[in-house]
Design an enzyme around this catalytic site. Structure first.
Site, short mmCIF file in Angstrom:
data_model
loop_
_atom_site.label_atom_id
_atom_site.label_comp_id
_atom_site.label_asym_id
_atom_site.label_seq_id
_atom_site.Cartn_x
_atom_site.Cartn_y
_atom_site.Cartn_z
N HIS A 190 0.80 5.73 1.00
CA HIS A 190 0.16 6.90 1.59
C HIS A 190 0.79 8.11 0.92
O HIS A 190 2.00 8.13 0.68
CB HIS A 190 0.42 7.00 3.09
N TYR A 204 11.76 4.27 0.12
CA TYR A 204 10.63 4.71 -0.71
C TYR A 204 9.75 5.70 0.04
O TYR A 204 8.56 5.51 0.21
CB TYR A 204 9.80 3.49 -1.17
N HIS A 216 0.85 -1.20 0.00
CA HIS A 216 0.00 0.00 0.00
C HIS A 216 0.88 1.25 0.00
O HIS A 216 2.10 1.15 0.17
CB HIS A 216 -0.97 0.00 1.19
#
Length: 175
Positions: A62, A148, A60
């Site tokens: 954000h 990342y 996932h």
């Protein structure tokens, strides 16, 4: 029945959480980070927005986006990013019957979470949440160690110390 209505404010800053369809043990986002970066680059070229902060985890991501003053169409941007990323990957994931019927891949969850940033405090809380997420999920012991993440940019700009969210500094983690 309660119907969810997304907030659409031109020029606003939004926080997003976007998940892969199959999260358990899935590392597609970091495994194919260059494809994800390309999907964002191509989308930003035709539908501009500013990425204020972002973290990509295996299953996932954000991010905080600021949209142009006359534009609130973040759903289109997410459709384009998801589609471009999916097109760059070889087929092979599980595809449910409902997705097959609609001609969809099985990479992304259809929905995502969005939140309009209300003020400076809300912005800073979401920046902390984004940058602490790799530590929260046990991928690293220190935020600086996750490659990342926009955390590195914020350290260079002086917004966070490099040792923020490190085990010896957990009391400084969330302000």
């Amino acid at each position: 029945m309660r119907i969810y209505t997304r907030s659409r404010i031109p020029g606003a800053t939004y926080f997003f959480t976007v998940n892969l369809a199959e999260r358990q043990g899935n590392d597609l986002l970091v495994k194919h980070i260059d494809a994800l970066r390309e999907a964002f680059r191509v989308t930003k070229k035709t539908h501009p927005f500013v990425i204020e902060a972002m973290v990509v985890l295996p299953d996932h991501l954000h991010c905080l986006w600021r949209l142009p003053p006359d534009d609130s169409d973040y759903p289109k941007r997410w459709r384009l990013i998801k589609a471009h990323f999916s097109q760059m990957l070889a087929c092979g994931e599980f595809i449910s019957a409902s997705r097959k019927k609609k001609g969809e891949r099985g990479i992304w969850q259809r929905r995502y979470w969005e939140h309009v940033i209300r003020d400076e405090r809300d912005l800073h809380n979401h920046l902390d949440y984004i940058h602490y997420n790799p530590v929260k999920h046990g991928h690293v012991l220190r935020a600086i160690d996750w490659p990342y993440s926009s955390f590195h940019i914020y350290v260079v700009r002086g917004h966070y110390p490099a040792d923020w969210a490190a085990p010896s500094n957990l009391d400084r983690r969330l302000g």
